[in-house]
Design a protein around this motif. Structure first.
Motif, PDB file in Angstrom:
ATOM      1  N   LEU A  66      48.295  42.002  36.740  1.00 30.84           N
ATOM      2  CA  LEU A  66      47.040  40.853  37.447  1.00 30.84           C
ATOM      3  C   LEU A  66      46.944  41.919  38.862  1.00 30.84           C
ATOM      4  CD1 LEU A  66      46.524  37.476  36.444  1.00 30.84           C
ATOM      5  CD2 LEU A  66      45.671  39.179  35.818  1.00 30.84           C
ATOM      6  N   GLU A  67      47.891  42.084  39.545  1.00 30.24           N
ATOM      7  CA  GLU A  67      48.198  42.693  40.766  1.00 30.24           C
ATOM      8  C   GLU A  67      47.143  43.913  41.530  1.00 30.24           C
ATOM      9  OE1 GLU A  67      52.377  43.410  43.433  1.00 30.24           O
ATOM     10  OE2 GLU A  67      52.600  43.280  41.249  1.00 30.24           O
ATOM     11  N   GLY A  68      46.896  44.393  40.650  1.00 29.85           N
ATOM     12  CA  GLY A  68      45.867  45.403  40.417  1.00 29.85           C
ATOM     13  C   GLY A  68      44.550  45.174  41.314  1.00 29.85           C
ATOM     14  N   PHE A  69      43.724  44.280  40.429  1.00 31.08           N
ATOM     15  CA  PHE A  69      42.992  43.252  40.892  1.00 31.08           C
ATOM     16  C   PHE A  69      43.060  43.130  42.538  1.00 31.08           C
ATOM     17  CE2 PHE A  69      43.312  42.383  36.230  1.00 31.08           C
ATOM     18  CZ  PHE A  69      41.902  43.926  35.619  1.00 31.08           C
ATOM     19  N   ILE A  70      43.953  42.594  43.429  1.00 32.82           N
ATOM     20  CA  ILE A  70      43.671  41.803  43.815  1.00 32.82           C
ATOM     21  C   ILE A  70      43.388  42.494  45.410  1.00 32.82           C
ATOM     22  CG2 ILE A  70      45.328  40.903  45.856  1.00 32.82           C
ATOM     23  CD1 ILE A  70      46.629  39.705  43.215  1.00 32.82           C
ATOM     24  N   VAL A 108      28.494  40.086  47.223  1.00 29.39           N
ATOM     25  CA  VAL A 108      27.964  38.449  46.417  1.00 29.39           C
ATOM     26  C   VAL A 108      28.136  38.667  44.356  1.00 29.39           C
ATOM     27  CG1 VAL A 108      27.620  36.438  46.264  1.00 29.39           C
ATOM     28  CG2 VAL A 108      27.865  37.511  47.840  1.00 29.39           C
ATOM     29  N   MET A 109      26.973  39.955  44.098  1.00 26.70           N
ATOM     30  CA  MET A 109      26.848  39.548  43.004  1.00 26.70           C
ATOM     31  C   MET A 109      27.644  40.975  42.101  1.00 26.70           C
ATOM     32  SD  MET A 109      24.744  37.224  42.072  1.00 26.70           S
ATOM     33  CE  MET A 109      25.451  36.587  42.951  1.00 26.70           C
ATOM     34  N   HIS A 110      28.210  41.700  42.992  1.00 26.66           N
ATOM     35  CA  HIS A 110      28.699  42.752  42.509  1.00 26.66           C
ATOM     36  C   HIS A 110      30.796  41.994  42.117  1.00 26.66           C
ATOM     37  CE1 HIS A 110      31.579  46.771  42.222  1.00 26.66           C
ATOM     38  NE2 HIS A 110      32.421  46.034  43.224  1.00 26.66           N
ATOM     39  N   HIS A 111      30.738  41.437  43.227  1.00 25.40           N
ATOM     40  CA  HIS A 111      31.717  40.248  43.060  1.00 25.40           C
ATOM     41  C   HIS A 111      32.392  39.543  41.626  1.00 25.40           C
ATOM     42  CE1 HIS A 111      35.852  39.131  44.375  1.00 25.40           C
ATOM     43  NE2 HIS A 111      35.230  37.604  44.596  1.00 25.40           N
ATOM     44  N   VAL A 112      31.192  39.332  41.673  1.00 21.41           N
ATOM     45  CA  VAL A 112      31.120  37.919  40.785  1.00 21.41           C
ATOM     46  C   VAL A 112      30.803  38.386  39.444  1.00 21.41           C
ATOM     47  CG1 VAL A 112      29.087  36.315  39.178  1.00 21.41           C
ATOM     48  CG2 VAL A 112      29.501  36.033  42.336  1.00 21.41           C
ATOM     49  N   GLN A 113      30.227  39.593  39.404  1.00 14.37           N
ATOM     50  CA  GLN A 113      30.120  40.352  37.720  1.00 14.37           C
ATOM     51  C   GLN A 113      31.761  40.522  37.377  1.00 14.37           C
ATOM     52  OE1 GLN A 113      30.331  44.110  36.990  1.00 14.37           O
ATOM     53  NE2 GLN A 113      29.898  43.591  35.106  1.00 14.37           N
ATOM     54  N   GLU A 114      32.503  41.596  38.829  1.00 15.31           N
ATOM     55  CA  GLU A 114      33.548  41.845  37.541  1.00 15.31           C
ATOM     56  C   GLU A 114      34.584  40.624  37.887  1.00 15.31           C
ATOM     57  OE1 GLU A 114      35.611  44.407  41.432  1.00 15.31           O
ATOM     58  OE2 GLU A 114      34.514  46.030  40.856  1.00 15.31           O
ATOM     59  N   GLU A 115      34.765  40.116  38.749  1.00 18.53           N
ATOM     60  CA  GLU A 115      35.551  38.793  38.519  1.00 18.53           C
ATOM     61  C   GLU A 115      35.570  38.199  36.726  1.00 18.53           C
ATOM     62  OE1 GLU A 115      37.404  35.975  42.365  1.00 18.53           O
ATOM     63  OE2 GLU A 115      35.385  35.640  41.191  1.00 18.53           O
ATOM     64  N   GLU A 116      34.151  37.665  37.053  1.00 16.13           N
ATOM     65  CA  GLU A 116      33.677  37.401  35.064  1.00 16.13           C
ATOM     66  C   GLU A 116      34.042  37.935  34.339  1.00 16.13           C
ATOM     67  OE1 GLU A 116      30.077  35.080  35.983  1.00 16.13           O
ATOM     68  OE2 GLU A 116      30.665  33.630  37.114  1.00 16.13           O
ATOM     69  N   SER A 117      33.484  39.752  34.825  1.00 16.57           N
ATOM     70  CA  SER A 117      33.830  40.139  33.299  1.00 16.57           C
ATOM     71  C   SER A 117      35.181  40.897  33.628  1.00 16.57           C
ATOM     72  CB  SER A 117      32.784  41.338  33.576  1.00 16.57           C
ATOM     73  OG  SER A 117      33.386  42.137  34.632  1.00 16.57           O
ATOM     74  N   GLU A 118      36.326  41.218  34.215  1.00 13.76           N
ATOM     75  CA  GLU A 118      37.508  41.761  33.905  1.00 13.76           C
ATOM     76  C   GLU A 118      38.261  41.165  34.256  1.00 13.76           C
ATOM     77  OE1 GLU A 118      37.502  46.070  36.360  1.00 13.76           O
ATOM     78  OE2 GLU A 118      35.060  45.433  36.056  1.00 13.76           O
ATOM     79  N   ILE A 119      38.666  40.490  35.623  1.00 12.68           N
ATOM     80  CA  ILE A 119      39.611  39.866  35.973  1.00 12.68           C
ATOM     81  C   ILE A 119      39.554  38.865  34.940  1.00 12.68           C
ATOM     82  CG2 ILE A 119      40.397  38.501  38.054  1.00 12.68           C
ATOM     83  CD1 ILE A 119      39.484  40.500  39.952  1.00 12.68           C
ATOM     84  N   PHE A 120      38.624  37.962  35.493  1.00 13.10           N
ATOM     85  CA  PHE A 120      38.965  36.487  34.596  1.00 13.10           C
ATOM     86  C   PHE A 120      39.598  37.002  32.488  1.00 13.10           C
ATOM     87  CE2 PHE A 120      35.996  33.970  36.798  1.00 13.10           C
ATOM     88  CZ  PHE A 120      36.604  33.946  38.029  1.00 13.10           C
ATOM     89  N   THR A 121      39.196  37.739  32.278  1.00 12.12           N
ATOM     90  CA  THR A 121      39.822  37.694  30.804  1.00 12.12           C
ATOM     91  C   THR A 121      40.917  38.292  31.301  1.00 12.12           C
ATOM     92  OG1 THR A 121      37.307  39.347  30.163  1.00 12.12           O
ATOM     93  CG2 THR A 121      39.576  39.507  28.980  1.00 12.12           C
ATOM     94  N   VAL A 123      43.532  37.555  33.673  1.00 11.45           N
ATOM     95  CA  VAL A 123      43.875  36.113  33.526  1.00 11.45           C
ATOM     96  C   VAL A 123      44.783  35.216  32.812  1.00 11.45           C
ATOM     97  CG1 VAL A 123      43.624  33.540  35.116  1.00 11.45           C
ATOM     98  CG2 VAL A 123      43.409  35.991  35.920  1.00 11.45           C
ATOM     99  N   ARG A 124      43.139  35.791  32.369  1.00 10.99           N
ATOM    100  CA  ARG A 124      43.523  34.260  31.178  1.00 10.99           C
ATOM    101  C   ARG A 124      44.254  34.733  29.516  1.00 10.99           C
ATOM    102  NH1 ARG A 124      40.352  29.685  31.084  1.00 10.99           N
ATOM    103  NH2 ARG A 124      38.436  29.844  31.488  1.00 10.99           N
ATOM    104  N   GLU A 125      44.292  36.296  29.477  1.00 14.84           N
ATOM    105  CA  GLU A 125      45.765  36.993  29.130  1.00 14.84           C
ATOM    106  C   GLU A 125      47.048  36.611  29.135  1.00 14.84           C
ATOM    107  OE1 GLU A 125      44.872  41.572  28.084  1.00 14.84           O
ATOM    108  OE2 GLU A 125      43.174  40.336  27.504  1.00 14.84           O
ATOM    109  N   CYS A 126      47.267  36.333  30.735  1.00 14.31           N
ATOM    110  CA  CYS A 126      48.363  36.273  31.361  1.00 14.31           C
ATOM    111  C   CYS A 126      48.870  34.254  31.856  1.00 14.31           C
ATOM    112  CB  CYS A 126      48.067  36.832  32.393  1.00 14.31           C
ATOM    113  SG  CYS A 126      48.453  38.735  32.467  1.00 14.31           S
ATOM    114  N   ILE A 127      47.556  34.106  31.843  1.00 12.77           N
ATOM    115  CA  ILE A 127      48.131  33.330  32.650  1.00 12.77           C
ATOM    116  C   ILE A 127      47.715  31.953  31.872  1.00 12.77           C
ATOM    117  CG2 ILE A 127      48.264  30.842  34.502  1.00 12.77           C
ATOM    118  CD1 ILE A 127      47.498  33.221  36.096  1.00 12.77           C
TER     119      ILE A 127
END
Length: 157
Positions: A66-70, A108-121, A123-127
């Motif tokens: 997850l570190e690479g997303f931060i 904001v919309m770019h950040h939201v899209q990235e968070e919800e489509s990549e980061i959250f997936t 995160v759910r695999e790790c945490i």
């Protein structure tokens, strides 16, 4: 007492709220209603970014995957913070306000899209879910801690 909500669901709900606020602002003209909408966007986004940075990102740093997303997420947060501060001193009727609003919404919309489509997936695999619920509580606590300060900053235009 309601069951704790996981941080990802809380963040997604806040994303939807901010999207609605952008729509309201874009359709509210240039007067007091527009100013009130902007003030709400300022407050919501400022609290949201603080809470993510205080409650979510430190935990993400604990996971190599997850570190690479931060770094990119923090960079996007900084861009949003700068735009919000610049817009705070402008009036909704100013041409510069409208230009900055377009940039803010796109960021904001770019950040939201990235968070919800990549980061959250990822995160759910790790945490695990239980930890996500604890993070949700920390996220809410961070927002509550900073609320009066953000409201005071908004009053100091």
């Amino acid at each position: 007492m309601a069951m704790a909500q996981d941080i990802l669901l809380m963040i997604e709900n806040e994303h939807r709220e901010v999207e609605q606020l952008f729509d309201q602002l874009e359709n509210s003209g240039n007067g007091k209603k527009a100013q009130d909408c902007f003030n709400q966007i300022y407050k919501e986004l400022t609290l949201h970014t603080y809470a993510e940075e205080l409650a979510f990102y430190p935990t993400m740093r604990e996971y190599e995957e997850l570190e690479g997303f931060i770094e990119e997420a923090e960079s996007e947060h900084n861009a949003v913070k700068i735009l919000l501060e610049q817009m705070k001193s402008l009036q909704p009727s100013d041409a510069e306000f409208k230009t900055k609003l377009t940039h803010l919404k796109e960021s904001v919309m770019h950040h939201v899209q990235e968070e919800e489509s990549e980061i959250f997936t990822a995160v759910r695999e790790c945490i695990e879910e239980e930890k996500l619920q604890v993070l949700g509580q920390k996220f809410q606590a961070a927002k509550q801690k900073w609320q009066s300060e953000v409201e005071a900053a908004l009053a100091r235009k």
